[in-house]
Design a protein around this motif. Structure first.
Motif, PDB file in Angstrom:
ATOM      1  N   GLY A 183       9.608  36.479  -4.043  1.00 59.16           N
ATOM      2  CA  GLY A 183       9.743  37.118  -5.404  1.00 59.16           C
ATOM      3  C   GLY A 183      11.074  37.764  -5.869  1.00 59.16           C
ATOM      4  O   GLY A 183      11.315  38.527  -6.455  1.00 59.16           O
ATOM      5  N   LYS A 184      12.152  37.155  -4.926  1.00 56.00           N
ATOM      6  CA  LYS A 184      13.465  37.910  -4.964  1.00 56.00           C
ATOM      7  C   LYS A 184      14.570  36.712  -4.690  1.00 56.00           C
ATOM      8  O   LYS A 184      14.209  35.687  -4.109  1.00 56.00           O
ATOM      9  CB  LYS A 184      13.777  39.118  -4.350  1.00 56.00           C
ATOM     10  CG  LYS A 184      13.822  39.264  -2.914  1.00 56.00           C
ATOM     11  CD  LYS A 184      14.071  40.540  -2.274  1.00 56.00           C
ATOM     12  CE  LYS A 184      14.175  40.470  -0.867  1.00 56.00           C
ATOM     13  NZ  LYS A 184      14.619  41.946  -0.030  1.00 56.00           N
ATOM     14  N   GLU A 185      15.806  36.990  -5.079  1.00 58.23           N
ATOM     15  CA  GLU A 185      16.805  35.984  -4.768  1.00 58.23           C
ATOM     16  C   GLU A 185      17.074  35.937  -3.225  1.00 58.23           C
ATOM     17  O   GLU A 185      16.997  36.806  -2.526  1.00 58.23           O
ATOM     18  CB  GLU A 185      18.300  36.361  -5.325  1.00 58.23           C
ATOM     19  CG  GLU A 185      18.339  36.507  -6.889  1.00 58.23           C
ATOM     20  CD  GLU A 185      18.481  35.121  -7.384  1.00 58.23           C
ATOM     21  OE1 GLU A 185      18.387  34.107  -6.799  1.00 58.23           O
ATOM     22  OE2 GLU A 185      18.193  35.135  -8.740  1.00 58.23           O
ATOM     23  N   GLU A 186      17.253  34.636  -2.585  1.00 57.53           N
ATOM     24  CA  GLU A 186      17.592  34.197  -1.564  1.00 57.53           C
ATOM     25  C   GLU A 186      18.762  34.919  -1.023  1.00 57.53           C
ATOM     26  O   GLU A 186      19.816  34.945  -1.681  1.00 57.53           O
ATOM     27  CB  GLU A 186      17.581  32.640  -1.202  1.00 57.53           C
ATOM     28  CG  GLU A 186      17.638  32.054   0.186  1.00 57.53           C
ATOM     29  CD  GLU A 186      17.532  30.757   0.360  1.00 57.53           C
ATOM     30  OE1 GLU A 186      17.575  30.305   1.388  1.00 57.53           O
ATOM     31  OE2 GLU A 186      17.438  30.053  -0.781  1.00 57.53           O
ATOM     32  N   ASN A 187      18.653  35.507   0.410  1.00 57.59           N
ATOM     33  CA  ASN A 187      19.769  36.156   0.897  1.00 57.59           C
ATOM     34  C   ASN A 187      19.791  35.988   2.378  1.00 57.59           C
ATOM     35  O   ASN A 187      18.735  35.661   3.121  1.00 57.59           O
ATOM     36  CB  ASN A 187      20.129  37.590   0.357  1.00 57.59           C
ATOM     37  CG  ASN A 187      18.837  38.185   1.028  1.00 57.59           C
ATOM     38  OD1 ASN A 187      18.704  38.649   2.218  1.00 57.59           O
ATOM     39  ND2 ASN A 187      17.785  38.597   0.159  1.00 57.59           N
ATOM     40  N   ILE A 188      21.030  35.993   3.014  1.00 54.57           N
ATOM     41  CA  ILE A 188      20.855  35.863   4.557  1.00 54.57           C
ATOM     42  C   ILE A 188      20.264  36.709   5.318  1.00 54.57           C
ATOM     43  O   ILE A 188      19.609  36.238   6.381  1.00 54.57           O
ATOM     44  CB  ILE A 188      22.411  35.909   4.980  1.00 54.57           C
ATOM     45  CG1 ILE A 188      23.404  34.725   4.415  1.00 54.57           C
ATOM     46  CG2 ILE A 188      22.564  35.663   6.269  1.00 54.57           C
ATOM     47  CD1 ILE A 188      24.823  34.842   4.654  1.00 54.57           C
ATOM     48  N   ILE A 189      20.349  38.024   5.138  1.00 54.91           N
ATOM     49  CA  ILE A 189      19.587  38.953   5.915  1.00 54.91           C
ATOM     50  C   ILE A 189      18.109  38.643   5.798  1.00 54.91           C
ATOM     51  O   ILE A 189      17.349  38.439   7.030  1.00 54.91           O
ATOM     52  CB  ILE A 189      19.545  40.385   5.290  1.00 54.91           C
ATOM     53  CG1 ILE A 189      21.097  40.700   5.446  1.00 54.91           C
ATOM     54  CG2 ILE A 189      18.935  41.589   6.314  1.00 54.91           C
ATOM     55  CD1 ILE A 189      21.521  42.061   4.908  1.00 54.91           C
ATOM     56  N   ASP A 190      17.426  38.274   4.695  1.00 50.88           N
ATOM     57  CA  ASP A 190      15.774  37.846   4.466  1.00 50.88           C
ATOM     58  C   ASP A 190      15.681  36.604   5.171  1.00 50.88           C
ATOM     59  O   ASP A 190      14.784  36.480   5.723  1.00 50.88           O
ATOM     60  CB  ASP A 190      15.451  38.066   3.254  1.00 50.88           C
ATOM     61  CG  ASP A 190      15.363  39.587   2.672  1.00 50.88           C
ATOM     62  OD1 ASP A 190      15.170  40.414   3.376  1.00 50.88           O
ATOM     63  OD2 ASP A 190      15.533  39.677   1.483  1.00 50.88           O
ATOM     64  N   GLN A 191      16.426  35.714   5.203  1.00 55.23           N
ATOM     65  CA  GLN A 191      16.296  34.576   5.797  1.00 55.23           C
ATOM     66  C   GLN A 191      15.968  34.825   7.200  1.00 55.23           C
ATOM     67  O   GLN A 191      15.319  34.067   8.055  1.00 55.23           O
ATOM     68  CB  GLN A 191      17.578  33.380   5.691  1.00 55.23           C
ATOM     69  CG  GLN A 191      17.756  33.006   4.350  1.00 55.23           C
ATOM     70  CD  GLN A 191      18.871  32.021   4.069  1.00 55.23           C
ATOM     71  OE1 GLN A 191      19.939  32.015   4.854  1.00 55.23           O
ATOM     72  NE2 GLN A 191      19.080  31.161   2.981  1.00 55.23           N
TER      73      GLN A 191
END
Length: 233
Positions: A183-191
């Motif tokens: 439910g939000k933009e993809e980013n390296i930390i959450d990856q």
């Protein structure tokens, strides 16, 4: 509620991401005989670590420090301040360990193993970037995994705790599959977080598909069928 004890302050600082080495303690010049910490504002929850933290060392540690602060003590003031700071940190760690239960000891051992590359250097690097709260919830679920073996349940539980607004679907008609909508933009930390959790908890034979900002379309679920906002499944 005010922080009264030194160990309370260190735990709160740890949760706020303030390293212990940035916190320095000193003997308070003006203090209450009923409190160990002498903050200018008695009920403050802020940790002003830019300046030395004043503590009433006579509150619990009179027998340890009475000679150091005796008027006849000939120790250089700078050395005295340095010595006091080291001893207080040491005493605070003893306090914390005395209040730990078996689960907390296991969590510390697990944390040490992950950071020591026992689970692989890549896992260690990701774990290091997580907040203290995120680290603890993952470590707690690893302990639950060792006890129960409930990999799929713990995968979902960990993801829901890390990503408060995520949605998780499980498919098993043709192939075992877990669909995760962030439910939000993809980013390296959450990856990194997802990869870490997937490595630990995803059952063998399962596949994890991650959807970030756009949800895949579901018939009769109008909010997932918006033009230009549907992810391909």
């Amino acid at each position: 509620m005010a922080m009264n004890y030194i160990w309370e302050l260190l735990i709160k600082a740890e949760k706020q991401g303030i390293p212990k080495k940035e916190i320095h303690f000193t003997q308070a010049q003006n203090f209450s005989p009923y409190m160990e910490l002498s903050a200018p504002i008695i009920n403050t929850q802020l940790i002003e670590h830019e300046q030395p933290i004043e503590a009433n060392l006579y509150y619990r540690y009179f027998e340890i420090f009475k000679e150091i602060f005796h008027p006849d003590c000939e120790i250089n003031e700078e050395i005295k301040e340095y010595l006091v700071d080291i001893v207080i940190h040491f005493l605070a760690e003893i306090d914390r360990m005395q209040g730990m239960n078996k689960r907390e000891y296991y969590i510390r051992f697990l944390s040490r193993e992950i950071l020591g590359n026992v689970f692989g250097k890549h896992m260690s690097d990701i774990f290091f970037t997580l907040s203290k709260v995120e680290q603890e919830l993952i470590l707690f679920n690893i302990l639950r995994l060792y006890r129960t073996g409930e990999t799929l349940y713990l995968l979902k539980d960990t993801l829901k705790r890390l990503f408060k607004n995520c949605t998780i679907y499980t498919k098993s008609e043709k192939a075992d599959e877990v669909l995760l909508y962030i439910g939000k933009e993809e980013n390296i930390i959450d990856q990194g977080k997802i990869q870490f959790v997937q490595t630990l908890f995803l059952p063998i034979g399962f596949n994890l598909e991650v959807y970030w900002k756009n949800h895949f379309g579901i018939i009769d679920a109008e909010e997932t069928m918006q033009i230009d906002r549907i992810a391909l499944y």
